[in-house]
Design a protein around this motif. Sequence first.
Motif, PDB file in Angstrom:
ATOM      1  N   THR A 125       0.842  -1.193   0.000  1.00  0.00           N
ATOM      2  CA  THR A 125       0.000   0.000   0.000  1.00  0.00           C
ATOM      3  C   THR A 125       0.874   1.239   0.000  1.00  0.00           C
ATOM      4  OG1 THR A 125      -0.113   0.032   2.429  1.00  0.00           O
ATOM      5  CG2 THR A 125      -1.843  -1.177   1.270  1.00  0.00           C
ATOM      6  N   GLY A 126       0.362   2.304  -0.580  1.00  0.00           N
ATOM      7  CA  GLY A 126       1.091   3.566  -0.621  1.00  0.00           C
ATOM      8  C   GLY A 126       0.134   4.727  -0.463  1.00  0.00           C
ATOM      9  N   LYS A 127       0.676   5.927  -0.429  1.00  0.00           N
ATOM     10  CA  LYS A 127      -0.161   7.116  -0.236  1.00  0.00           C
ATOM     11  C   LYS A 127      -0.929   7.483  -1.495  1.00  0.00           C
ATOM     12  CE  LYS A 127       2.813   9.000   3.383  1.00  0.00           C
ATOM     13  NZ  LYS A 127       3.689  10.106   3.813  1.00  0.00           N
ATOM     14  N   GLU A 128      -0.443   7.067  -2.636  1.00  0.00           N
ATOM     15  CA  GLU A 128      -1.073   7.435  -3.899  1.00  0.00           C
ATOM     16  C   GLU A 128      -1.625   6.238  -4.652  1.00  0.00           C
ATOM     17  OE1 GLU A 128       2.272   9.167  -5.631  1.00  0.00           O
ATOM     18  OE2 GLU A 128       2.370  10.831  -4.222  1.00  0.00           O
ATOM     19  N   ALA A 129      -1.052   5.055  -4.408  1.00  0.00           N
ATOM     20  CA  ALA A 129      -1.463   3.867  -5.153  1.00  0.00           C
ATOM     21  C   ALA A 129      -1.207   2.618  -4.328  1.00  0.00           C
ATOM     22  CB  ALA A 129      -0.696   3.781  -6.480  1.00  0.00           C
ATOM     23  N   ASP A 130      -1.943   1.572  -4.643  1.00  0.00           N
ATOM     24  CA  ASP A 130      -1.732   0.266  -4.031  1.00  0.00           C
ATOM     25  C   ASP A 130      -1.304  -0.713  -5.116  1.00  0.00           C
ATOM     26  OD1 ASP A 130      -2.622   1.221  -1.553  1.00  0.00           O
ATOM     27  OD2 ASP A 130      -4.709   0.774  -2.064  1.00  0.00           O
ATOM     28  N   VAL A 131      -0.471  -1.676  -4.739  1.00  0.00           N
ATOM     29  CA  VAL A 131      -0.026  -2.703  -5.670  1.00  0.00           C
ATOM     30  C   VAL A 131      -0.664  -4.025  -5.261  1.00  0.00           C
ATOM     31  CG1 VAL A 131       1.939  -3.930  -6.659  1.00  0.00           C
ATOM     32  CG2 VAL A 131       2.150  -1.496  -6.078  1.00  0.00           C
ATOM     33  N   HIS A 132      -1.383  -4.637  -6.200  1.00  0.00           N
ATOM     34  CA  HIS A 132      -2.039  -5.917  -5.960  1.00  0.00           C
ATOM     35  C   HIS A 132      -1.329  -7.025  -6.733  1.00  0.00           C
ATOM     36  CE1 HIS A 132      -6.075  -4.512  -4.249  1.00  0.00           C
ATOM     37  NE2 HIS A 132      -5.394  -3.399  -4.486  1.00  0.00           N
ATOM     38  N   LEU A 133      -1.498  -8.240  -6.269  1.00  0.00           N
ATOM     39  CA  LEU A 133      -1.067  -9.417  -7.025  1.00  0.00           C
ATOM     40  C   LEU A 133      -2.238  -9.863  -7.897  1.00  0.00           C
ATOM     41  CD1 LEU A 133       0.800 -11.477  -4.278  1.00  0.00           C
ATOM     42  CD2 LEU A 133       1.824 -10.095  -6.100  1.00  0.00           C
ATOM     43  N   LEU A 134      -1.970 -10.076  -9.182  1.00  0.00           N
ATOM     44  CA  LEU A 134      -3.035 -10.428 -10.118  1.00  0.00           C
ATOM     45  C   LEU A 134      -2.596 -11.639 -10.934  1.00  0.00           C
ATOM     46  CD1 LEU A 134      -5.814  -9.075 -11.082  1.00  0.00           C
ATOM     47  CD2 LEU A 134      -4.502  -8.435 -13.104  1.00  0.00           C
ATOM     48  N   GLU A 135      -3.356 -12.724 -10.818  1.00  0.00           N
ATOM     49  CA  GLU A 135      -3.063 -13.920 -11.609  1.00  0.00           C
ATOM     50  C   GLU A 135      -3.835 -13.857 -12.923  1.00  0.00           C
ATOM     51  OE1 GLU A 135      -2.986 -18.602 -10.658  1.00  0.00           O
ATOM     52  OE2 GLU A 135      -4.997 -17.767 -10.918  1.00  0.00           O
TER      53      GLU A 135
ATOM     54  N   GLY B 277      -3.335 -24.609 -18.042  1.00  0.00           N
ATOM     55  CA  GLY B 277      -2.143 -24.509 -17.211  1.00  0.00           C
ATOM     56  C   GLY B 277      -1.317 -23.265 -17.495  1.00  0.00           C
ATOM     57  N   ASP B 278      -1.686 -22.482 -18.515  1.00  0.00           N
ATOM     58  CA  ASP B 278      -0.973 -21.240 -18.811  1.00  0.00           C
ATOM     59  C   ASP B 278      -1.370 -20.172 -17.794  1.00  0.00           C
ATOM     60  OD1 ASP B 278       0.134 -22.451 -20.988  1.00  0.00           O
ATOM     61  OD2 ASP B 278      -1.248 -21.577 -22.448  1.00  0.00           O
ATOM     62  N   GLN B 279      -0.404 -19.683 -17.045  1.00  0.00           N
ATOM     63  CA  GLN B 279      -0.714 -18.662 -16.039  1.00  0.00           C
ATOM     64  C   GLN B 279       0.530 -17.858 -15.701  1.00  0.00           C
ATOM     65  OE1 GLN B 279      -0.021 -18.420 -12.389  1.00  0.00           O
ATOM     66  NE2 GLN B 279       1.705 -19.809 -12.744  1.00  0.00           N
ATOM     67  N   VAL B 280       0.311 -16.635 -15.233  1.00  0.00           N
ATOM     68  CA  VAL B 280       1.389 -15.772 -14.768  1.00  0.00           C
ATOM     69  C   VAL B 280       0.809 -14.845 -13.710  1.00  0.00           C
ATOM     70  CG1 VAL B 280       0.968 -13.996 -16.535  1.00  0.00           C
ATOM     71  CG2 VAL B 280       3.230 -14.188 -15.491  1.00  0.00           C
ATOM     72  N   VAL B 281       1.610 -14.503 -12.716  1.00  0.00           N
ATOM     73  CA  VAL B 281       1.187 -13.553 -11.695  1.00  0.00           C
ATOM     74  C   VAL B 281       1.859 -12.219 -11.991  1.00  0.00           C
ATOM     75  CG1 VAL B 281       1.128 -12.990  -9.237  1.00  0.00           C
ATOM     76  CG2 VAL B 281       0.854 -15.365  -9.976  1.00  0.00           C
ATOM     77  N   LEU B 282       1.040 -11.164 -12.067  1.00  0.00           N
ATOM     78  CA  LEU B 282       1.511  -9.826 -12.387  1.00  0.00           C
ATOM     79  C   LEU B 282       1.332  -8.905 -11.193  1.00  0.00           C
ATOM     80  CD1 LEU B 282      -0.280  -9.513 -15.851  1.00  0.00           C
ATOM     81  CD2 LEU B 282       2.125 -10.119 -15.468  1.00  0.00           C
ATOM     82  N   ALA B 283       2.005  -7.763 -11.249  1.00  0.00           N
ATOM     83  CA  ALA B 283       1.798  -6.704 -10.267  1.00  0.00           C
ATOM     84  C   ALA B 283       0.838  -5.690 -10.878  1.00  0.00           C
ATOM     85  CB  ALA B 283       3.118  -6.036  -9.905  1.00  0.00           C
ATOM     86  N   ALA B 284      -0.233  -5.387 -10.174  1.00  0.00           N
ATOM     87  CA  ALA B 284      -1.220  -4.417 -10.648  1.00  0.00           C
ATOM     88  C   ALA B 284      -1.142  -3.183  -9.764  1.00  0.00           C
ATOM     89  CB  ALA B 284      -2.619  -5.017 -10.606  1.00  0.00           C
TER      90      ALA B 284
ATOM     91  N   ASP C 138      -4.639   0.571 -18.148  1.00  0.00           N
ATOM     92  CA  ASP C 138      -6.083   0.629 -18.370  1.00  0.00           C
ATOM     93  C   ASP C 138      -6.654   1.600 -17.343  1.00  0.00           C
ATOM     94  OD1 ASP C 138      -8.670   0.227 -19.112  1.00  0.00           O
ATOM     95  OD2 ASP C 138      -8.755  -1.902 -18.608  1.00  0.00           O
ATOM     96  N   GLY C 139      -6.938   2.823 -17.773  1.00  0.00           N
ATOM     97  CA  GLY C 139      -7.374   3.840 -16.828  1.00  0.00           C
ATOM     98  C   GLY C 139      -6.249   4.207 -15.889  1.00  0.00           C
ATOM     99  N   THR C 140      -6.462   4.012 -14.593  1.00  0.00           N
ATOM    100  CA  THR C 140      -5.426   4.314 -13.597  1.00  0.00           C
ATOM    101  C   THR C 140      -4.798   3.047 -13.034  1.00  0.00           C
ATOM    102  OG1 THR C 140      -7.136   4.470 -11.877  1.00  0.00           O
ATOM    103  CG2 THR C 140      -6.456   6.522 -12.941  1.00  0.00           C
ATOM    104  N   GLU C 141      -4.917   1.942 -13.758  1.00  0.00           N
ATOM    105  CA  GLU C 141      -4.290   0.683 -13.353  1.00  0.00           C
ATOM    106  C   GLU C 141      -3.186   0.318 -14.348  1.00  0.00           C
ATOM    107  OE1 GLU C 141      -6.129  -3.484 -12.064  1.00  0.00           O
ATOM    108  OE2 GLU C 141      -5.930  -3.352 -14.242  1.00  0.00           O
ATOM    109  N   ILE C 142      -1.999   0.049 -13.815  1.00  0.00           N
ATOM    110  CA  ILE C 142      -0.879  -0.399 -14.633  1.00  0.00           C
ATOM    111  C   ILE C 142      -0.561  -1.836 -14.253  1.00  0.00           C
ATOM    112  CG2 ILE C 142       1.543  -0.051 -15.234  1.00  0.00           C
ATOM    113  CD1 ILE C 142       1.244   2.862 -14.419  1.00  0.00           C
ATOM    114  N   LEU C 143      -0.539  -2.729 -15.253  1.00  0.00           N
ATOM    115  CA  LEU C 143      -0.087  -4.092 -15.027  1.00  0.00           C
ATOM    116  C   LEU C 143       1.358  -4.191 -15.476  1.00  0.00           C
ATOM    117  CD1 LEU C 143      -3.031  -6.401 -16.182  1.00  0.00           C
ATOM    118  CD2 LEU C 143      -2.601  -5.387 -13.948  1.00  0.00           C
TER     119      LEU C 143
END
Length: 303
Positions: free
Chosen positions: A89-99, A106-113, A185-190
């Motif tokens: 978490t941050g003062k301006e944005a939060d970083v989530h884990l996104l699968e 079986g194709d998958q990757v975990v990204l930072a959102a 996408d909008g205010t979300e960066i993957l």
Amino acid sequence: MTSAGNTPAAAEPADLFTPELDAELDAELDAQLDPAFTCAWDALDEPGDDQRFTRYWDLEPLMRGPQPVPDWLVTDRAAVETDLGVLKTGKEADVHLLERAVPGTGDQVVLAAKRYRGAEHRTFHRTADYTEGRRTRNSRTTRAVAKKSAFGREVAAGQWAWAEWESLQRCWTAGVPVPYPVQIDGTEILMELVTVDGAPAPRLATTRPEPRLLAAWFEQLREAMRAMATHGFAHGDLSPYNILAAGERLVVIDLPQVVDLVANPQGADFLLRDCHNVCTWFARRGLAVDEHELFADLVVLAC
């Protein structure tokens, strides 16, 4: 002969298509099909809670990451994205884990959102000093951002998200070690999730490297700063808290405030602060480094 009013009904035609004939015709058609123009598909269920279908291919090309796309990135249109929770978490944005995963393959990757917060939950304290030389042309928008009105805060979120997106792409193209930018996408960066042994990489500030690794890390960081200076910009807020230690390598993060060393009149000051922050950390751990020597080297490259 029968009268016109008493015409008998026509006989029902015989059923020409028996199951056996249908199977024979299907086999003949299958043999004529070109495999390159056929595909198999399965209907997918609607995503569940905290899930969504990927929008990667719905976005404009400039909103997707640079080419070539890394092999590890899943780009299948059938991919489902699942929010795994907050990483930071941050003062301006939060970083989530996104699968991002394709069901049944079986194709998958975990990204930072990285998601910049809504106006009601956010206070931007990046100062206007960072954005000298890249102000918006719309005077109404500029005034709204300066006054921090509700509209101004929404504009600020979009500006900082887009600024970080452009900085990530710029750094990636310049060879600076940053996470691969996947999409905005909008205010979300993957972006790429930087990991060590399958877990998110720690920040440099939390590490205690042995002397050999410490020296190697500093050389990597010097080269990263040299690459940025050569292309006319500086991180602007570089410190051990926005550098990740990914095993033997370092990765620079948190880039919305990247400073233009030519257009920004305070560019040299930000660059010197970057040098001070990183050299102080390395010097406290026993490495003989000189912030002024590093600064002079970078200034020469930026001229």
